[in-house]
Design an enzyme around this catalytic site. Structure first.
Site, mmCIF file in Angstrom:
data_model
loop_
_atom_site.group_PDB
_atom_site.id
_atom_site.type_symbol
_atom_site.label_atom_id
_atom_site.label_comp_id
_atom_site.label_asym_id
_atom_site.label_seq_id
_atom_site.Cartn_x
_atom_site.Cartn_y
_atom_site.Cartn_z
ATOM 1 N N ASP A 55 3.985 1.421 6.486
ATOM 2 C CA ASP A 55 3.873 0.043 6.940
ATOM 3 C C ASP A 55 4.048 -0.903 5.756
ATOM 4 O O ASP A 55 3.967 -0.484 4.600
ATOM 5 C CB ASP A 55 2.556 -0.226 7.668
ATOM 6 C CG ASP A 55 1.338 0.049 6.809
ATOM 7 O OD1 ASP A 55 0.283 0.360 7.380
ATOM 8 O OD2 ASP A 55 1.421 -0.057 5.565
ATOM 9 N N ASP A 57 3.140 -4.528 3.844
ATOM 10 C CA ASP A 57 2.199 -5.632 3.680
ATOM 11 C C ASP A 57 2.859 -6.708 2.833
ATOM 12 O O ASP A 57 3.580 -6.409 1.875
ATOM 13 C CB ASP A 57 0.919 -5.146 2.990
ATOM 14 C CG ASP A 57 0.207 -4.077 3.803
ATOM 15 O OD1 ASP A 57 0.007 -4.294 5.008
ATOM 16 O OD2 ASP A 57 -0.115 -3.002 3.245
ATOM 17 N N ASP A 131 -7.721 -2.479 -5.087
ATOM 18 C CA ASP A 131 -8.507 -1.324 -5.519
ATOM 19 C C ASP A 131 -7.867 -0.553 -6.685
ATOM 20 O O ASP A 131 -8.406 -0.539 -7.797
ATOM 21 C CB ASP A 131 -8.859 -0.405 -4.334
ATOM 22 C CG ASP A 131 -7.686 -0.055 -3.421
ATOM 23 O OD1 ASP A 131 -6.546 -0.454 -3.714
ATOM 24 O OD2 ASP A 131 -7.914 0.627 -2.402
HETATM 25 P P1 ATP Z 1 -1.396 2.890 3.444
HETATM 26 O O1 ATP Z 1 -0.855 1.717 4.221
HETATM 27 O O2 ATP Z 1 -0.421 3.923 3.097
HETATM 28 O O3 ATP Z 1 -2.646 3.411 4.033
HETATM 29 P P2 ATP Z 1 -2.110 0.873 1.550
HETATM 30 O O4 ATP Z 1 -2.373 0.926 0.085
HETATM 31 O O5 ATP Z 1 -1.002 -0.046 1.989
HETATM 32 O O6 ATP Z 1 -1.852 2.344 2.014
HETATM 33 P P3 ATP Z 1 -3.763 -0.684 3.275
HETATM 34 O O7 ATP Z 1 -5.075 -0.325 3.862
HETATM 35 O O8 ATP Z 1 -2.596 -0.964 4.126
HETATM 36 O O9 ATP Z 1 -3.440 0.500 2.249
HETATM 37 O O10 ATP Z 1 -4.041 -1.930 2.324
HETATM 38 C C1 ATP Z 1 -2.994 -2.700 1.718
HETATM 39 C C2 ATP Z 1 -3.421 -3.081 0.315
HETATM 40 O O11 ATP Z 1 -4.619 -3.877 0.369
HETATM 41 C C3 ATP Z 1 -3.756 -1.947 -0.613
HETATM 42 O O12 ATP Z 1 -2.630 -1.402 -1.224
HETATM 43 C C4 ATP Z 1 -4.682 -2.598 -1.602
HETATM 44 O O13 ATP Z 1 -3.965 -3.341 -2.544
HETATM 45 C C5 ATP Z 1 -5.457 -3.568 -0.732
HETATM 46 N N1 ATP Z 1 -6.688 -2.934 -0.213
HETATM 47 C C6 ATP Z 1 -6.841 -2.292 0.965
HETATM 48 N N2 ATP Z 1 -8.089 -1.855 1.108
HETATM 49 C C7 ATP Z 1 -8.756 -2.202 0.004
HETATM 50 C C8 ATP Z 1 -10.099 -2.037 -0.439
HETATM 51 N N3 ATP Z 1 -10.983 -1.388 0.303
HETATM 52 N N4 ATP Z 1 -10.430 -2.540 -1.647
HETATM 53 C C9 ATP Z 1 -9.521 -3.224 -2.384
HETATM 54 N N5 ATP Z 1 -8.256 -3.399 -2.033
HETATM 55 C C10 ATP Z 1 -7.863 -2.913 -0.850
HETATM 56 MG MG MG Z 2 -0.471 -0.524 3.997
#
Ligand code: ATP
Ligand code: MG
Length: 431
Positions: A55, A57, A131
């Site tokens: 996905d 962002d 994070d």
């Molecule tokens: P995936 O979509 O593959 O699960 P992702 O890194 O994109 O991985 P998301 O949950 O979509 O994870 O979150 C998007 C972004 O938001 C992350 O890459 C991170 O930068 C930030 N983020 C998400 N959750 C947290 C958290 N709990 N603490 C700090 N930053 C976060």
């Molecule tokens: Mg994501």
């Protein structure tokens, strides 16, 4: 934070065709309206690793309400920090506004857990509140540059998961970050900074403070995004698994096989459901209750014991009812599949959970010859035409493939089966 100047790099392998057209459309529209907008987070990290992002962002300096106003098919979600979901058919682009890192505006509770976090900031602020360093990379599609404030490019190259800031503090703010670390490490074959792993014990305990619905979402991400087996292997011998699935046997072959099977199904674009994994993860617990409290396998009692199993689990992760119902039906059908009672066969095959229950039986049969034979019988039955099916049913020895234990009152078979049907009905078996 704002004075930090980032590293901008065009030395990357991200090609325009790796990027999602809808995400690019969002960025374009935001730019046209005079806002800055970048790809950020998992999509940049994954694309840099050569993995197709699941996905996309977008991060922007437009406020959530401004994003909402620009896109007709958008809505604001999230209480702690509103983000805009922009919908293109089934595709969803998450658009978040730059927000401040550690700041007066962030409210933490007595244990340091973030409870409210609404202050906006600029891109540098936004990078530092993320994070992991590898999750804080921005991709500017206009200049084709990766923008890195935190050494994320280097960490991607070294395949290393490192928190931005002090691990203990970052985990205190949000213990779920440890589960995220385990998930990203399994998915991308990264190593986790050993300093993070030092805090597994205390973080596992603190997961109890996390809303159980959020843990359900995290459970889905851990085990239903194509990397369940490596995630399971990395979690199973840690206290984290005790916090998530306290009654699950971490050394269960069934669980590991099911995780592998789930990954294969996802790789082949076959449907997967959390209900099936719940059935797998909680099976040993349910079975133990059955052995101790329901040796005659009375359906009504089995129903109650299944509810006991779920009740214990619900104290840790909230389980939507449709998934516990699914798991219970799969369990109930196991008895039927094993028993192979001629008069029940056609009804079992047309049960809406038959396919799932059959898959479950096959998994159980991987380490048990008798069950394997039973699974093969049902496979042959499914492949057979009407005439062959009838022959198969007729050739089942009287009393079925497995003789049912007589219930204590010494009822004759007909009575037992009438009672059984009634209880099945009461327990929702036929609904
Ligand atoms: P995936 O979509 O593959 O699960 P992702 O890194 O994109 O991985 P998301 O949950 O979509 O994870 O979150 C998007 C972004 O938001 C992350 O890459 C991170 O930068 C930030 N983020 C998400 N959750 C947290 C958290 N709990 N603490 C700090 N930053 C976060
Ligand atoms: Mg994501």
């Amino acid at each position: 934070m704002a004075a930090v100047s980032p590293n901008r790099s065009r030395d990357h392998n991200i090609a325009a065709e790796d990027l999602d057209g809808h995400a690019l459309d969002v960025i374009q529209k935001l730019n046209d309206a005079g806002f800055d907008a970048y790809l950020v987070g998992g999509c940049v990290r994954d694309a840099l690793c050569g993995v197709t992002p699941k996905d996309f962002d977008v991060a922007t300096n437009a406020k959530p309400e401004e994003v909402r106003a620009l896109f007709r098919r958008s809505r604001l979600v999230g209480r702690r920090f509103p983000i805009a979901h922009v919908r293109y058919g089934r595709n969803l682009i998450e658009v978040s506004t730059f927000r401040q890192a550690k700041h007066d505006h962030i409210e933490t509770n007595a244990q340091g857990l973030i409870v409210k976090d609404r202050a906006f900031g600029d891109m540098a602020d936004d990078a530092f509140r993320r994070d992991f360093s590898v999750n804080a990379l921005y991709f500017d599609v206009n200049s084709n540059e990766i923008i890195d404030y935190v050494g994320g490019i280097e960490d991607v190259a070294a395949k290393r998961l490192r928190f931005i800031g002090d691990p203990q503090e970052r985990l205190a703010e949000d213990p779920v970050r440890l589960l995220r670390a385990m998930r990203f490490a399994a998915k991308l074959d990264f190593t986790i900074d050993p300093q993070i792993l030092n805090h597994i014990e205390d973080t596992a305990e603190r997961l109890e403070e996390i809303p159980k619905a959020r843990l359900f979402d995290e459970f889905l991400k851990l085990f239903l995004t194509g990397h369940a087996a490596p995630v399971w292997l990395s979690l199973k011998d840690t206290p984290l698994i005790r916090s998530l699935f306290p009654s699950c046997n971490p050394d269960s072959d069934l669980v590991l096989d099911a995780m592998r099977n789930t990954d294969e199904r996802i790789a082949e674009d076959m449907p997967v459901t959390p209900g099936f994994l719940l059935a797998v993860l909680l099976w040993d617990d349910f079975q133990a209750r059955q052995r101790e409290q329901n040796p005659d396998n009375t359906p009504g009692r089995a129903y109650e014991l299944a509810m006991d199993t779920f009740a214990i689990q619900q104290q840790h992760i909230s389980l939507p009812r449709r998934f516990t119902l699914f798991a219970r039906e799969v369990w109930q059908l196991q008895t039927r599949l094993e028993a192979r009672q001629p008069r029940h066969i056609n009804r079992v095959v047309s049960h809406k959970r038959f396919r799932a229950a059959f898959d479950f039986l096959v998994l159980r049969g991987a380490h048990n010859n008798k069950l394997r034979n039973c699974g093969e019988w049902w496979q042959t039955f499914q492949d057979a035409d009407q005439a062959e099916r009838k022959k198969m049913i007729d050739s089942i020895p009287k009393g079925g493939g497995k003789r049912r234990r007589r219930s204590r009152g010494g009822k004759n078979n007909n009575q037992a089966s009438a009672n059984e049907l009634r209880s099945d009905y009461n327990s929702g078996f036929n609904k």
